[in-house]
Design a protein around this motif. Sequence first.
Motif, PDB file in Angstrom:
ATOM      1  N   PHE A   2      17.722   3.362   6.720  1.00  0.00           N
ATOM      2  CA  PHE A   2      16.520   3.849   7.281  1.00  0.00           C
ATOM      3  C   PHE A   2      16.074   3.023   8.848  1.00  0.00           C
ATOM      4  CE2 PHE A   2      16.349   3.708   2.750  1.00  0.00           C
ATOM      5  CZ  PHE A   2      15.935   5.255   2.503  1.00  0.00           C
ATOM      6  N   THR A   3      15.362   3.838   9.537  1.00  0.00           N
ATOM      7  CA  THR A   3      15.078   3.489  10.816  1.00  0.00           C
ATOM      8  C   THR A   3      13.775   2.658  10.199  1.00  0.00           C
ATOM      9  OG1 THR A   3      13.538   5.282  11.041  1.00  0.00           O
ATOM     10  CG2 THR A   3      15.787   5.375  11.986  1.00  0.00           C
ATOM     11  N   LEU A   4      13.122   1.933  11.145  1.00  0.00           N
ATOM     12  CA  LEU A   4      12.173   1.073  11.106  1.00  0.00           C
ATOM     13  C   LEU A   4      10.836   1.945  10.605  1.00  0.00           C
ATOM     14  CD1 LEU A   4      10.640  -1.741  11.190  1.00  0.00           C
ATOM     15  CD2 LEU A   4      10.185  -1.589  13.543  1.00  0.00           C
ATOM     16  N   ALA A   5      10.603   2.952  11.380  1.00  0.00           N
ATOM     17  CA  ALA A   5       9.473   3.777  11.250  1.00  0.00           C
ATOM     18  C   ALA A   5       9.694   4.610   9.776  1.00  0.00           C
ATOM     19  CB  ALA A   5       9.548   5.061  12.378  1.00  0.00           C
ATOM     20  N   GLU A   6      10.835   4.911   9.250  1.00  0.00           N
ATOM     21  CA  GLU A   6      10.853   5.554   7.879  1.00  0.00           C
ATOM     22  C   GLU A   6      10.691   4.430   6.913  1.00  0.00           C
ATOM     23  OE1 GLU A   6      14.387   8.901   8.940  1.00  0.00           O
ATOM     24  OE2 GLU A   6      14.878   6.859   8.199  1.00  0.00           O
ATOM     25  N   ALA A   7      11.307   3.316   7.108  1.00  0.00           N
ATOM     26  CA  ALA A   7      11.133   2.082   6.154  1.00  0.00           C
ATOM     27  C   ALA A   7       9.313   1.669   6.012  1.00  0.00           C
ATOM     28  CB  ALA A   7      11.649   0.993   6.671  1.00  0.00           C
ATOM     29  N   THR A   8       8.810   1.868   7.209  1.00  0.00           N
ATOM     30  CA  THR A   8       7.187   1.538   7.214  1.00  0.00           C
ATOM     31  C   THR A   8       6.531   2.557   6.291  1.00  0.00           C
ATOM     32  OG1 THR A   8       7.403   0.437   9.392  1.00  0.00           O
ATOM     33  CG2 THR A   8       5.393   0.942   8.782  1.00  0.00           C
ATOM     34  N   GLN A   9       6.997   3.729   6.545  1.00  0.00           N
ATOM     35  CA  GLN A   9       6.314   4.990   5.847  1.00  0.00           C
ATOM     36  C   GLN A   9       6.494   4.892   4.356  1.00  0.00           C
ATOM     37  OE1 GLN A   9       7.971   8.805   7.034  1.00  0.00           O
ATOM     38  NE2 GLN A   9       6.032   9.944   6.106  1.00  0.00           N
ATOM     39  N   ILE A  10       7.885   4.384   3.952  1.00  0.00           N
ATOM     40  CA  ILE A  10       7.768   4.335   2.581  1.00  0.00           C
ATOM     41  C   ILE A  10       7.324   3.295   1.990  1.00  0.00           C
ATOM     42  CG2 ILE A  10       9.889   3.920   0.888  1.00  0.00           C
ATOM     43  CD1 ILE A  10      11.773   5.348   2.451  1.00  0.00           C
ATOM     44  N   ALA A  11       7.200   1.954   2.689  1.00  0.00           N
ATOM     45  CA  ALA A  11       6.395   1.108   2.247  1.00  0.00           C
ATOM     46  C   ALA A  11       4.712   1.524   2.154  1.00  0.00           C
ATOM     47  CB  ALA A  11       6.745  -0.123   3.119  1.00  0.00           C
ATOM     48  N   ASN A  12       4.355   2.212   3.081  1.00  0.00           N
ATOM     49  CA  ASN A  12       3.028   2.572   3.006  1.00  0.00           C
ATOM     50  C   ASN A  12       2.511   3.513   1.773  1.00  0.00           C
ATOM     51  OD1 ASN A  12       2.343   1.098   5.316  1.00  0.00           O
ATOM     52  ND2 ASN A  12       2.663   2.893   6.660  1.00  0.00           N
ATOM     53  N   VAL A  13       3.450   4.115   1.416  1.00  0.00           N
ATOM     54  CA  VAL A  13       3.703   5.213   0.241  1.00  0.00           C
ATOM     55  C   VAL A  13       3.519   4.223  -0.895  1.00  0.00           C
ATOM     56  CG1 VAL A  13       4.520   6.839  -0.965  1.00  0.00           C
ATOM     57  CG2 VAL A  13       4.475   7.100   1.392  1.00  0.00           C
ATOM     58  N   LEU A  14       4.352   3.314  -1.213  1.00  0.00           N
ATOM     59  CA  LEU A  14       4.460   2.368  -2.210  1.00  0.00           C
ATOM     60  C   LEU A  14       3.554   1.809  -2.383  1.00  0.00           C
ATOM     61  CD1 LEU A  14       8.250   1.350  -2.017  1.00  0.00           C
ATOM     62  CD2 LEU A  14       7.219   3.168  -3.762  1.00  0.00           C
ATOM     63  N   ARG A  15       2.793   1.085  -1.236  1.00  0.00           N
ATOM     64  CA  ARG A  15       1.427   0.358  -1.442  1.00  0.00           C
ATOM     65  C   ARG A  15       0.333   1.192  -1.399  1.00  0.00           C
ATOM     66  NH1 ARG A  15       4.084  -2.665   2.895  1.00  0.00           N
ATOM     67  NH2 ARG A  15       2.702  -1.440   4.382  1.00  0.00           N
ATOM     68  N   TYR A  16       0.263   2.344  -1.083  1.00  0.00           N
ATOM     69  CA  TYR A  16      -0.857   3.231  -1.222  1.00  0.00           C
ATOM     70  C   TYR A  16      -1.362   3.445  -2.672  1.00  0.00           C
ATOM     71  CZ  TYR A  16      -4.394   7.010  -0.609  1.00  0.00           C
ATOM     72  OH  TYR A  16      -5.491   7.426  -0.713  1.00  0.00           O
ATOM     73  N   GLY A  17      -2.501   2.810  -2.987  1.00  0.00           N
ATOM     74  CA  GLY A  17      -3.347   2.954  -4.523  1.00  0.00           C
ATOM     75  C   GLY A  17      -2.635   1.908  -5.047  1.00  0.00           C
ATOM     76  N   ALA A  18      -1.998   0.779  -4.762  1.00  0.00           N
ATOM     77  CA  ALA A  18      -1.601  -0.373  -5.689  1.00  0.00           C
ATOM     78  C   ALA A  18      -2.683  -1.097  -6.096  1.00  0.00           C
ATOM     79  CB  ALA A  18      -0.261  -1.042  -5.034  1.00  0.00           C
ATOM     80  N   LEU A  19      -2.423  -1.522  -7.460  1.00  0.00           N
ATOM     81  CA  LEU A  19      -3.623  -2.478  -7.908  1.00  0.00           C
ATOM     82  C   LEU A  19      -2.966  -3.878  -8.382  1.00  0.00           C
ATOM     83  CD1 LEU A  19      -5.426   0.031 -10.145  1.00  0.00           C
ATOM     84  CD2 LEU A  19      -6.154  -0.794  -7.967  1.00  0.00           C
ATOM     85  N   PRO A  20      -3.920  -4.923  -7.924  1.00  0.00           N
ATOM     86  CA  PRO A  20      -3.066  -6.378  -8.216  1.00  0.00           C
ATOM     87  C   PRO A  20      -3.023  -6.672  -9.813  1.00  0.00           C
ATOM     88  CG  PRO A  20      -5.325  -6.538  -7.490  1.00  0.00           C
ATOM     89  CD  PRO A  20      -5.067  -5.090  -7.562  1.00  0.00           C
ATOM     90  N   ILE A  21      -2.452  -5.791 -10.549  1.00  0.00           N
ATOM     91  CA  ILE A  21      -2.120  -5.795 -11.997  1.00  0.00           C
ATOM     92  C   ILE A  21      -0.752  -5.799 -12.281  1.00  0.00           C
ATOM     93  CG2 ILE A  21      -4.491  -5.363 -12.585  1.00  0.00           C
ATOM     94  CD1 ILE A  21      -3.467  -2.349 -13.244  1.00  0.00           C
ATOM     95  N   ALA A  22      -0.352  -6.406 -13.531  1.00  0.00           N
ATOM     96  CA  ALA A  22       0.783  -6.361 -14.044  1.00  0.00           C
ATOM     97  C   ALA A  22       1.165  -5.014 -14.702  1.00  0.00           C
ATOM     98  CB  ALA A  22       1.245  -7.264 -14.952  1.00  0.00           C
ATOM     99  N   LEU A  23       2.311  -4.494 -14.345  1.00  0.00           N
ATOM    100  CA  LEU A  23       2.836  -3.022 -14.933  1.00  0.00           C
ATOM    101  C   LEU A  23       3.481  -3.335 -16.297  1.00  0.00           C
ATOM    102  CD1 LEU A  23       3.149  -0.069 -14.682  1.00  0.00           C
ATOM    103  CD2 LEU A  23       5.329  -0.454 -13.472  1.00  0.00           C
ATOM    104  N   GLN A  24       3.053  -2.674 -17.172  1.00  0.00           N
ATOM    105  CA  GLN A  24       3.507  -2.604 -18.689  1.00  0.00           C
ATOM    106  C   GLN A  24       3.874  -1.202 -19.086  1.00  0.00           C
ATOM    107  OE1 GLN A  24       0.550  -4.571 -21.100  1.00  0.00           O
ATOM    108  NE2 GLN A  24       1.245  -6.658 -20.360  1.00  0.00           N
ATOM    109  N   ILE A  25       5.186  -1.048 -19.437  1.00  0.00           N
ATOM    110  CA  ILE A  25       5.738   0.417 -19.837  1.00  0.00           C
ATOM    111  C   ILE A  25       5.024   0.701 -21.388  1.00  0.00           C
ATOM    112  CG2 ILE A  25       7.669   1.949 -20.308  1.00  0.00           C
ATOM    113  CD1 ILE A  25       9.154   0.022 -18.174  1.00  0.00           C
ATOM    114  N   ALA A  26       4.444   1.549 -21.213  1.00  0.00           N
ATOM    115  CA  ALA A  26       3.844   1.848 -22.498  1.00  0.00           C
ATOM    116  C   ALA A  26       4.719   3.159 -23.297  1.00  0.00           C
ATOM    117  CB  ALA A  26       2.380   2.597 -22.467  1.00  0.00           C
TER     118      ALA A  26
END
Length: 222
Positions: A2-26
């Motif tokens: 990935f280029t730097l711009a593509e990696a940044t976009q993917i990181a933004n998508v992954l971080r968008y809406g993230a909450l500081p809580i642990a993930l548990q698979i129900a």
Amino acid sequence: QFTLAEATQIANVLRYGALPIALQIASEETIGPTLGQDSIVKSAIAAGIGIGIVILFMLIYYRLPGLLADCALLLYAGLTFAIFKLVGVTLSLAGIAGFVLSIGMAVDANVLIFERVKEELRAGRLLASAIEIGWKRAWPSIRDSNISTLITCAVLYAFGNNFGASIIVGFATTLFIGVLISMFTAVVVTRTFLNLLVPTGVVSHPALFGLPPGSIATASAS
């Protein structure tokens, strides 16, 4: 890879809406690709049923003007799909939702025009004059509501592009195109259909406009 711009976009998508809580698979479930296709087919059927109900309502409530609105609506749908094909729009679930919503905008414009025309007919104006004045009085409301929707679509499109939310882009694109075409049908098609009624003498039959007998007798007598 990935280029730097593509990696940044993917990181933004992954971080968008993230909450500081642990993930548990129900629960965990594997879904086949046919489910998405089935959802699109059912959404298309729902859209067809919705259009049919709108056409029936306009015909029953507005009588002859409703029939003209239905013809304009069918023409609107044909033009919209032609533009979709020309531009290369992919009708996803969000795209279908945007198209169905734009149908409501198209019918809303016709309703405003017809109600204004009926008001002018009740006031004793001739059909040609009622159409002209009624359309002029309805146009500011149609213009302002559609422009507000277009601005919203532009904001949604920009937001979706910046954050890689293709579902928002699809919704905004189909709604934007649909609203533009609905404005064209309201300004040109519906008004032209109404003007075609002028030499037919239908104003002598108030029931065709959903009005009680004798309500436009002054206009016909003039």
